[in-house]
Scaffold this motif. Sequence first.
Motif, PDB file in Angstrom:
ATOM      1  N   ILE A   4       0.716  -1.337  -0.227  1.00  0.00           N
ATOM      2  CA  ILE A   4      -0.034  -0.240  -0.036  1.00  0.00           C
ATOM      3  C   ILE A   4       1.098   1.100  -0.080  1.00  0.00           C
ATOM      4  CG2 ILE A   4      -1.882   1.869   1.435  1.00  0.00           C
ATOM      5  CD1 ILE A   4      -2.698  -1.634   2.273  1.00  0.00           C
ATOM      6  N   HIS A   5       0.843   2.441  -0.808  1.00  0.00           N
ATOM      7  CA  HIS A   5       1.287   3.201  -0.836  1.00  0.00           C
ATOM      8  C   HIS A   5       1.020   4.175  -0.092  1.00  0.00           C
ATOM      9  CE1 HIS A   5       2.963   7.492  -2.310  1.00  0.00           C
ATOM     10  NE2 HIS A   5       3.778   7.063  -2.829  1.00  0.00           N
ATOM     11  N   CYS A   6       2.292   4.592   0.854  1.00  0.00           N
ATOM     12  CA  CYS A   6       1.354   6.149   1.626  1.00  0.00           C
ATOM     13  C   CYS A   6       1.546   7.194   1.859  1.00  0.00           C
ATOM     14  CB  CYS A   6       2.243   5.445   3.573  1.00  0.00           C
ATOM     15  SG  CYS A   6       1.475   6.716   4.396  1.00  0.00           S
ATOM     16  N   PRO A   7       0.932   8.031   1.265  1.00  0.00           N
ATOM     17  CA  PRO A   7       0.746   9.357   0.692  1.00  0.00           C
ATOM     18  C   PRO A   7       2.050  10.435   2.079  1.00  0.00           C
ATOM     19  CG  PRO A   7      -1.551   9.982   1.346  1.00  0.00           C
ATOM     20  CD  PRO A   7      -0.754   7.641   1.735  1.00  0.00           C
ATOM     21  N   HIS A   8       1.566  10.040   3.081  1.00  0.00           N
ATOM     22  CA  HIS A   8       2.417  10.879   3.843  1.00  0.00           C
ATOM     23  C   HIS A   8       3.645  10.048   3.860  1.00  0.00           C
ATOM     24  CE1 HIS A   8      -0.455  12.687   6.225  1.00  0.00           C
ATOM     25  NE2 HIS A   8      -1.308  11.540   6.071  1.00  0.00           N
ATOM     26  N   CYS A   9       4.453   9.235   3.951  1.00  0.00           N
ATOM     27  CA  CYS A   9       6.042   8.846   3.698  1.00  0.00           C
ATOM     28  C   CYS A   9       5.420   8.363   2.655  1.00  0.00           C
ATOM     29  CB  CYS A   9       5.475   6.859   4.340  1.00  0.00           C
ATOM     30  SG  CYS A   9       5.226   6.097   5.985  1.00  0.00           S
ATOM     31  N   ASN A  10       5.607   8.167   1.509  1.00  0.00           N
ATOM     32  CA  ASN A  10       5.191   8.819   0.109  1.00  0.00           C
ATOM     33  C   ASN A  10       6.418   6.793  -0.599  1.00  0.00           C
ATOM     34  OD1 ASN A  10       4.996   9.608  -2.411  1.00  0.00           O
ATOM     35  ND2 ASN A  10       6.902  11.031  -2.499  1.00  0.00           N
ATOM     36  N   GLU A  11       5.965   5.990  -0.274  1.00  0.00           N
ATOM     37  CA  GLU A  11       6.500   4.612  -0.256  1.00  0.00           C
ATOM     38  C   GLU A  11       5.609   3.570  -0.134  1.00  0.00           C
ATOM     39  OE1 GLU A  11      10.010   4.024   1.282  1.00  0.00           O
ATOM     40  OE2 GLU A  11       9.386   4.335   3.264  1.00  0.00           O
ATOM     41  N   GLU A  12       6.068   2.293  -0.767  1.00  0.00           N
ATOM     42  CA  GLU A  12       5.137   1.439  -1.177  1.00  0.00           C
ATOM     43  C   GLU A  12       4.912   0.551   0.305  1.00  0.00           C
ATOM     44  OE1 GLU A  12       3.512  -0.749  -4.212  1.00  0.00           O
ATOM     45  OE2 GLU A  12       2.738   1.505  -4.042  1.00  0.00           O
ATOM     46  N   ARG A  13       4.329   0.891   1.028  1.00  0.00           N
ATOM     47  CA  ARG A  13       5.188  -0.726   2.335  1.00  0.00           C
ATOM     48  C   ARG A  13       3.771  -1.896   2.900  1.00  0.00           C
ATOM     49  NH1 ARG A  13       8.002   2.845   6.506  1.00  0.00           N
ATOM     50  NH2 ARG A  13       8.007   1.242   6.870  1.00  0.00           N
ATOM     51  N   PRO A  14       4.374  -2.653   3.186  1.00  0.00           N
ATOM     52  CA  PRO A  14       3.196  -3.758   3.261  1.00  0.00           C
ATOM     53  C   PRO A  14       2.110  -3.774   4.070  1.00  0.00           C
ATOM     54  CG  PRO A  14       5.574  -3.986   4.794  1.00  0.00           C
ATOM     55  CD  PRO A  14       5.427  -2.568   4.400  1.00  0.00           C
ATOM     56  N   GLU A  15       1.470  -4.637   4.225  1.00  0.00           N
ATOM     57  CA  GLU A  15       0.024  -4.231   4.100  1.00  0.00           C
ATOM     58  C   GLU A  15      -0.297  -4.418   5.739  1.00  0.00           C
ATOM     59  OE1 GLU A  15      -1.630  -8.283   2.624  1.00  0.00           O
ATOM     60  OE2 GLU A  15      -3.650  -7.662   3.941  1.00  0.00           O
ATOM     61  N   LEU A  16       0.818  -5.404   6.439  1.00  0.00           N
ATOM     62  CA  LEU A  16       1.237  -5.476   7.559  1.00  0.00           C
ATOM     63  C   LEU A  16       1.160  -4.484   8.840  1.00  0.00           C
ATOM     64  CD1 LEU A  16       3.470  -8.111   8.196  1.00  0.00           C
ATOM     65  CD2 LEU A  16       0.479  -8.932   8.120  1.00  0.00           C
ATOM     66  N   GLU A  17       0.794  -2.974   8.320  1.00  0.00           N
ATOM     67  CA  GLU A  17       1.411  -1.340   9.057  1.00  0.00           C
ATOM     68  C   GLU A  17       0.223  -1.479   9.130  1.00  0.00           C
ATOM     69  OE1 GLU A  17       4.598   0.305   7.347  1.00  0.00           O
ATOM     70  OE2 GLU A  17       6.498  -1.531   7.858  1.00  0.00           O
ATOM     71  N   PHE A  18      -0.752  -1.651   8.522  1.00  0.00           N
ATOM     72  CA  PHE A  18      -1.438  -0.873   8.562  1.00  0.00           C
ATOM     73  C   PHE A  18      -3.175  -1.196   8.973  1.00  0.00           C
ATOM     74  CE2 PHE A  18       1.079   0.162   4.571  1.00  0.00           C
ATOM     75  CZ  PHE A  18       0.848   1.718   4.266  1.00  0.00           C
ATOM     76  N   ALA A  19      -4.662  -0.111   9.063  1.00  0.00           N
ATOM     77  CA  ALA A  19      -5.756  -0.915   9.484  1.00  0.00           C
ATOM     78  C   ALA A  19      -6.325  -0.066   8.797  1.00  0.00           C
ATOM     79  CB  ALA A  19      -5.012  -0.375  11.045  1.00  0.00           C
ATOM     80  N   TYR A  20      -7.332  -0.974   8.468  1.00  0.00           N
ATOM     81  CA  TYR A  20      -8.579  -0.473   7.621  1.00  0.00           C
ATOM     82  C   TYR A  20      -9.604   0.477   8.815  1.00  0.00           C
ATOM     83  CZ  TYR A  20     -13.177  -0.514   5.424  1.00  0.00           C
ATOM     84  OH  TYR A  20     -14.569  -0.170   4.328  1.00  0.00           O
ATOM     85  N   ALA A  21     -10.280   1.739   8.018  1.00  0.00           N
ATOM     86  CA  ALA A  21     -10.880   2.480   8.971  1.00  0.00           C
ATOM     87  C   ALA A  21     -12.083   3.352   8.577  1.00  0.00           C
ATOM     88  CB  ALA A  21      -9.867   3.809   9.302  1.00  0.00           C
ATOM     89  N   GLY A  22     -12.623   2.240   7.711  1.00  0.00           N
ATOM     90  CA  GLY A  22     -13.688   2.619   7.018  1.00  0.00           C
ATOM     91  C   GLY A  22     -14.076   3.374   5.881  1.00  0.00           C
ATOM     92  N   GLU A  23     -15.202   4.650   5.703  1.00  0.00           N
ATOM     93  CA  GLU A  23     -15.109   4.328   4.190  1.00  0.00           C
ATOM     94  C   GLU A  23     -15.352   5.857   4.537  1.00  0.00           C
ATOM     95  OE1 GLU A  23     -19.546   4.246   3.313  1.00  0.00           O
ATOM     96  OE2 GLU A  23     -19.455   5.923   1.884  1.00  0.00           O
ATOM     97  N   ALA A  24     -14.557   6.828   3.518  1.00  0.00           N
ATOM     98  CA  ALA A  24     -13.865   8.106   3.926  1.00  0.00           C
ATOM     99  C   ALA A  24     -15.455   8.574   2.975  1.00  0.00           C
ATOM    100  CB  ALA A  24     -13.281   8.481   2.664  1.00  0.00           C
ATOM    101  N   HIS A  25     -14.796   9.648   2.940  1.00  0.00           N
ATOM    102  CA  HIS A  25     -15.831  11.337   2.715  1.00  0.00           C
ATOM    103  C   HIS A  25     -17.396  11.563   3.998  1.00  0.00           C
ATOM    104  CE1 HIS A  25     -13.264  12.473   0.391  1.00  0.00           C
ATOM    105  NE2 HIS A  25     -13.175  10.955  -0.265  1.00  0.00           N
ATOM    106  N   ILE A  26     -17.279  10.912   5.499  1.00  0.00           N
ATOM    107  CA  ILE A  26     -18.471  10.641   5.826  1.00  0.00           C
ATOM    108  C   ILE A  26     -18.450  11.903   6.535  1.00  0.00           C
ATOM    109  CG2 ILE A  26     -19.918   9.879   7.395  1.00  0.00           C
ATOM    110  CD1 ILE A  26     -19.867   6.897   5.966  1.00  0.00           C
ATOM    111  N   VAL A  27     -19.512  13.019   6.104  1.00  0.00           N
ATOM    112  CA  VAL A  27     -18.611  14.169   7.339  1.00  0.00           C
ATOM    113  C   VAL A  27     -19.325  13.982   8.608  1.00  0.00           C
ATOM    114  CG1 VAL A  27     -19.071  17.240   7.134  1.00  0.00           C
ATOM    115  CG2 VAL A  27     -18.169  15.461   5.029  1.00  0.00           C
TER     116      VAL A  27
END
Lengths: 103, 182
Positions: A4-27
């Motif tokens: 998964i490409h992290c836009p902050h680190c600006n590199e591809e990182r293994p999915e193990l480092e990430f967690a899903y956090a639901g649908e986006a753009h819900i205000v």
Amino acid sequence: MLLIHCPHCNEERPELEFAYAGEAHIVRPNEAEQAEMSDADWSKFMFIRDNIRGDHAERWWHAHGCNMFFNAIRNTVTDKFTMTYKVCQKRPTEHQIKVAKND
Amino acid sequence: MLFDQGIDIPEALSGDALNIALEPEKARFNVRVKSKDVAAFKKASGFKFPVKIGATAKTGTQLISKFGPDEWVISDDAKSREKIAKKLSKLAGQFVMSATDISHRNIAFNVSGRLANEAVNIGCPLDLSLKSFPVGKATRTIFENAPIQLYRSGEDTFQIECWRSFAPYMVDFWTAFSRDIA
């Protein structure tokens, strides 16, 4: 394993480092709106999600990395990440997603 | 005063191809500063905060790594702990920031030798080629189930920090690995 490409680190990182956090753009409604909302509308905001089949805008959390949240367009059928972008950015248009897919 | 970190590393892990040693106690501070204040903070503190996530700055014994957009970790030898704490508490009066002393939360391992890459890769899926993980890069990542901080101090040398309670868990993996390669 997905990369998964992290836009902050600006590199591809293994999915193990990430967690899903639901649908986006819900205000979240502001205080005044909340006071006027019916219970039905509130429960809709809290619990009802689109459950899209296809390109889905969703939040991801780089929990074991830079610790930032960002948004991603992921295809829920193929599990392919088309693009990721920072939280402050708008949802990409269909055209932008199409262009990103061809890259 | 140095204290016993209470971690035993089996003899099998000190060989030529793979040598894993415990680093001495260190001073560590997690510092978070708002992006707009960073330039002023650098000037006032004299700390050489790196700009890019993953970059590090080393001056003498002091190593400053950037792990998040507004998050840095300062590590230094244990003697300078009070000096850094004093400096940071003084700065806290001038900036909106947070500084947390995490000196005794972490344990640092020094992993070196020809098989150092593999010893890291048994639990951590990052690409450790010199191109994508050059010498001097540091990052927070994960080793099996333990969150770690990985720093490459040389081509075949890594420094791995984890929470102290995870240390025996890490050592177990490396012990198994050393049995596999023996």
